[in-house]
Design an enzyme around this catalytic site. Sequence first.
Site, PDB file in Angstrom:
ATOM      1  CG  ASP A 170      -2.206  -0.733   1.036  1.00  0.00           C
ATOM      2  OD1 ASP A 170      -2.638  -0.876  -0.118  1.00  0.00           O
ATOM      3  OD2 ASP A 170      -2.787  -1.173   2.034  1.00  0.00           O
ATOM      4  CB  THR A 171       3.498   2.477   2.278  1.00  0.00           C
ATOM      5  OG1 THR A 171       4.235   1.252   2.351  1.00  0.00           O
ATOM      6  CG2 THR A 171       2.616   2.571   3.512  1.00  0.00           C
TER       7      THR A 171
END
Length: 249
Positions: A170-171
């Site tokens: 996600d990051t």
Amino acid sequence: MNTQSTPLPPLQGLRVVELGNYIAGPGTAMTLGDLGAEVVKIESLEGDAARHTGHFGHAMLRAYNRGKKSIALDLRQPRGLEIARRLVARADVLVQNLRPGAAEALGLGADTLRAVQPGLVYVAITGFPAAAASRDRPGYDIAAQAESGLMSVTGEPEGLPQKVGVTIVDTATVQVAAQAVLAALFRRERTGLGETIRISLLEVALNLQLPNFSDYLVRGVEPTRSGDGQPMAAPAADIFRTRDGMVVV
């Protein structure tokens, strides 16, 4: 006396509209906000889905939504949809990571919006690539870690596959998406045209493993779990026990 003026943030004067949940969408919009853009977050009447996932969800909200303006709209109602379209009509960038097909069903898909606003940079973040058979599946960080093989190279050699200790896919997707937006905005300065950007968690997770895949193509050795060691060079990224703790060499 310092006579030099403070430079303006690079994206000051630009507006970003976000239709996001959890991390990838909100994080991308927040990153653009950190660079000076005005960010307007559109939430459903129930709010960002992270609001309903316990303590970790509230941690996501705090981590990835700073500096934003927010409005709650019922996009299933004509009035709510009208307000959302008015906001987008005055925006430079739209970021969404709704379930696949949801934005299109609401009339907020890339083709619909860019037909009336050619300069819009439209970012759609999904779990799986648009051309893949799995494109309609909802995607999450853990699914991308598992299906990309990232978990298969994480953990002890004789142990089970493990997820990375942070929501790494996600990051990483946040950074990839923000970089793509900046490139699209730069090109818009030259051409006046916006862009449709499609990014999937699975593709980002695969890209994170390029050294492993390249090593496989060179040596023909399948990547495996190596614990705290570095399988291709030593000592490198190894943990050593000492009398007063552990050190990395």
